[in-house]
Design an enzyme around this catalytic site. Structure first.
Site, PDB file in Angstrom:
ATOM      1  CG  HIS A   1      -1.737   1.207   1.402  1.00  0.00           C
ATOM      2  ND1 HIS A   1      -3.074   1.249   1.101  1.00  0.00           N
ATOM      3  CD2 HIS A   1      -1.401   2.449   1.827  1.00  0.00           C
ATOM      4  CE1 HIS A   1      -3.532   2.470   1.322  1.00  0.00           C
ATOM      5  NE2 HIS A   1      -2.539   3.216   1.771  1.00  0.00           N
ATOM      6  CD  GLU A   2       1.633   3.673   3.749  1.00  0.00           C
ATOM      7  OE1 GLU A   2       1.818   4.716   3.087  1.00  0.00           O
ATOM      8  OE2 GLU A   2       0.637   3.512   4.470  1.00  0.00           O
TER       9      GLU A   2
ATOM     10  CG  HIS B   1       0.412   6.247  -0.748  1.00  0.00           C
ATOM     11  ND1 HIS B   1      -0.745   6.670  -1.343  1.00  0.00           N
ATOM     12  CD2 HIS B   1       0.041   5.710   0.437  1.00  0.00           C
ATOM     13  CE1 HIS B   1      -1.775   6.392  -0.549  1.00  0.00           C
ATOM     14  NE2 HIS B   1      -1.323   5.804   0.534  1.00  0.00           N
TER      15      HIS B   1
ATOM     16  CG  HIS C   1      -0.406   8.369  -6.802  1.00  0.00           C
ATOM     17  ND1 HIS C   1      -1.477   8.569  -5.963  1.00  0.00           N
ATOM     18  CD2 HIS C   1      -0.666   9.134  -7.891  1.00  0.00           C
ATOM     19  CE1 HIS C   1      -2.337   9.404  -6.537  1.00  0.00           C
ATOM     20  NE2 HIS C   1      -1.872   9.763  -7.700  1.00  0.00           N
TER      21      HIS C   1
HETATM   22 ZN   LIG Z   1      -2.482   5.223   2.175  1.00  0.00          ZN
END
Ligand SMILES: [Zn+2]
Length: 610
Positions: A488-489, A492, A495
């Protein structure tokens, strides 16, 4: 263990590393960057408290200079570039100084550096609020808007949102009210920093005997710093992985309860008052700006649009999930009744992790602690890199970091595998230590932006995590949830890094608040797929052992079985947030505990605390 695995990564990731042992540096990528008209920048890290302070002062002075130039121009000749873009340029540059100070505040091993950085962040925030109130700058932006320019795409969006910001800062108000809003916002930003700092600074060692810790895995008891005497164990309630391991495994309800209450009231003595003040300030700001509540002010720029819509959305979700939640709760209740021989036993807030874990072990035969063996940190990291490199056509290479705030800091460079264009860099600071940020998050340092000279500044970001550290005889072993968090991290991170946005304001994760989690939430699903897990998850004692298919199936079943409790809890947090920021008479003081109690009554055990 760690370094030998890193070598494996080098060989997988880059054939050129076979040529020599020297790691590459950012300079090895300068030519490729120049070819792509891109700029790569390793931040110039301040290393003394004086340098931290001076650097922020310098950044603010430069930005003020830029503001003066925007304000001093001839309003009849104002252009998009000399007004709106110039404002984005200077806030972007000053933002880099603030981002660096934030990283120093959250990671530096020297408390004096952290304090200097904290002061620098506060100075920046106060200044950043102030720029909204530069009348001369506002006039230049307005003068440009008043010629009704024909803009499209990102340019049009930049002008629209810049004007929206001014309205939301109160620039349409009479001068005295505008001044008041400015003052209130400055106070609010300072208090917000205090609130976070109080939590980061809150260390909460809790002493237990071995009997208190019945049910905890041996690996936990052997973790560095946990055993502190013959029959004395010190658990840090403020360290997330220690807290969760305890709550999921401690057989003693008294132990779970004690730790839970300490964990969920970290910094309570200072932060209750801070939060009450923040709520009063937020309410005042919203009222001055013509909104009914802070909820309305905050949701205006999101999909929900109003506080009432957001509340309805959450209430509908609560109603929808209630039957599933009730049946899960009944199941946990049965387990507690059987274990305690008390037919009336009720599930309390310090119980749901433990009985959820027990049910997973009994019903789905999933032993979260035993699964750790399949997830040694470095193998997971390498495996994740391979997956993201392959699905996005990227290449990650470890490069030398000219300055490291800790010895095991890692720096990677990302390139587009097909074109060879360097896209950006990321730091990894993955294990807990005293004074460090205690959660898991991606931080921007340098965002992407099209520079005034038409070159593109590629981003540099950092991932700050708190995975269980390695021990003398074992590597860092992650839970499956940790693995999901890492995916998940790191989502980012990507992204941020692959951005092509022209303006700093829209680069990478700078998207509307209710979209920012979406890419990472999609990407984290890779870790629930057997085929994907098999590419990296293997028992660290015998790499030929993969997670059996029936276990992966059971993990997925268990995830679904706990979804009611998991989401119901998230909705309770959202309800509390909305309730705290509902319409409120300005002259009535805030009591955040009152709101907490009313939400607790509506959401049963989930938010039960003190
Ligand atoms: Zn997050």
């Amino acid at each position: 263990m760690k370094s030998s695995l890193l070598c494996v990564l080098f060989i997988v990731a880059t054939s050129s590393s076979l040529l020599g042992a020297e790691p590459k540096t950012v300079d090895d990528f300068r030519a490729a960057a120049a070819k792509a008209n891109a700029v790569l920048t390793i931040p110039d890290w301040e290393q003394t408290p004086g340098a931290v302070e001076a650097s922020m002062k310098d950044a603010i002075a430069k930005a003020n200079n830029g503001l003066d130039q925007i304000g001093a121009q001839d309003l009849s000749k104002v252009t998009f570039k000399s007004s709106v873009v110039a404002l984005d340029d200077l806030t972007y540059q000053a933002g880099i100084a603030a981002n660096k100070a934030t990283i120093i505040k959250e990671t530096n091993t020297n408390p004096a550096m952290r304090t200097a950085a904290e002061n620098a962040v506060k100075a920046f925030q106060e200044w950043a609020v102030g720029i909204d109130y530069r009348e001369d700058v506002y006039k230049a932006i307005k003068a440009f808007a008043d010629i009704h320019p024909k803009l499209t795409g990102e340019d049009e969006k930049l002008l629209k949102e810049t004007l929206r910001d001014y309205r939301r800062a109160g620039l349409d108000l009479p001068l005295d009210q505008r001044k008041e809003v400015e003052q209130l916002r400055k106070e609010l930003s300072k208090l917000g920093t205090d609130f976070d700092t109080n939590i980061v600074k809150a260390t909460a060692p809790v002493m237990f005997t071995k009997a208190d810790l019945d049910g905890l895995p041996e690996s936990f008891l052997a973790a560095p710093g946990v055993r502190t005497g013959d029959d004395a164990y010190t658990v840090m309630a403020n360290i997330t992985w220690q807290f969760i391991t305890m709550e999921e495994n401690a057989k003693s309800e008294a132990t779970r309860k004690q730790l839970y209450l300490i964990h969920d009231t970290l910094a309570k003595d200072s932060n209750v008052a801070v939060l009450n003040q923040m709520l009063a300030l937020r309410n005042k700001i919203a009222l001055r700006l013509g909104y009914k509540s802070w909820d309305d002010y905050q949701t205006e720029i999101k999909i929900a649009k109003t506080g009432a819509n957001a509340e309805k959305y959450i209430n509908d979700l609560v109603a929808g999930i209630q039957p599933k939640f009730d049946s899960e709760l009944a199941e946990l209740q049965k387990l507690k009744a059987a274990e305690t021989n008390d037919p009336n036993a009720r599930i309390m807030v310090w119980d749901w992790r433990y009985y959820g874990n027990q049910r997973n072990k009994q019903k789905y035969d999933v032993d979260k602690e035993a699964l750790r063996a399949y997830f040694p940190f470095q193998k997971v990291l390498d495996g994740m890199f391979n997956i993201y490199q392959s699905i996005f056509g990227l290449k990650f290479e470890k490069i030398a970091a000219p300055y490291k705030w800790i010895a095991d800091l890692q720096l990677y460079l990302v390139t587009d595998a097909a074109s060879g264009e360097p896209l950006g860099m990321f730091y990894l600071d993955m294990f807990p230590r005293e004074g460090k940020f205690n959660h898991f998050a991606q931080f921007d340092i340098i965002s992407g932006k099209l520079l005034p000279d038409s070159k593109y500044q590629r981003p540099t970001v950092a991932l700050l995590c708190n995975f269980p550290p390695p021990t003398a005889d074992k590597p860092s072993l992650l839970t499956h949830q940790d693995v999901e968090t890492l995916f998940h991290e790191f989502g980012h991170c990507l992204h941020s890094i692959v951005t092509r946005a022209k303006y700093g304001r829209f680069a990478g994760t700078h998207v509307p608040g209710d979209f920012v989690e979406a890419p990472s939430q999609m990407l984290q699903n890779w870790v629930w797929d057997k085929k994907v897990l098999d590419t990296f998850a293997a028992d660290y004692r015998d790499l030929s052992k993969k997670i059996p298919a029936e276990i992966v199936k059971k993990m997925n079943d268990a995830k679904l079985a706990n979804a009611g409790v998991f989401y119901r809890r998230q909705f309770a947090f959202a309800s509390l947030d909305l309730a705290l920021h509902d319409p409120h008479p300005e002259d009535m003081p805030y009591d955040c505990k009152f709101f907490y109690r009313s939400i607790r009554a509506r959401h049963s055990f989930l938010t039960l605390g003190t």
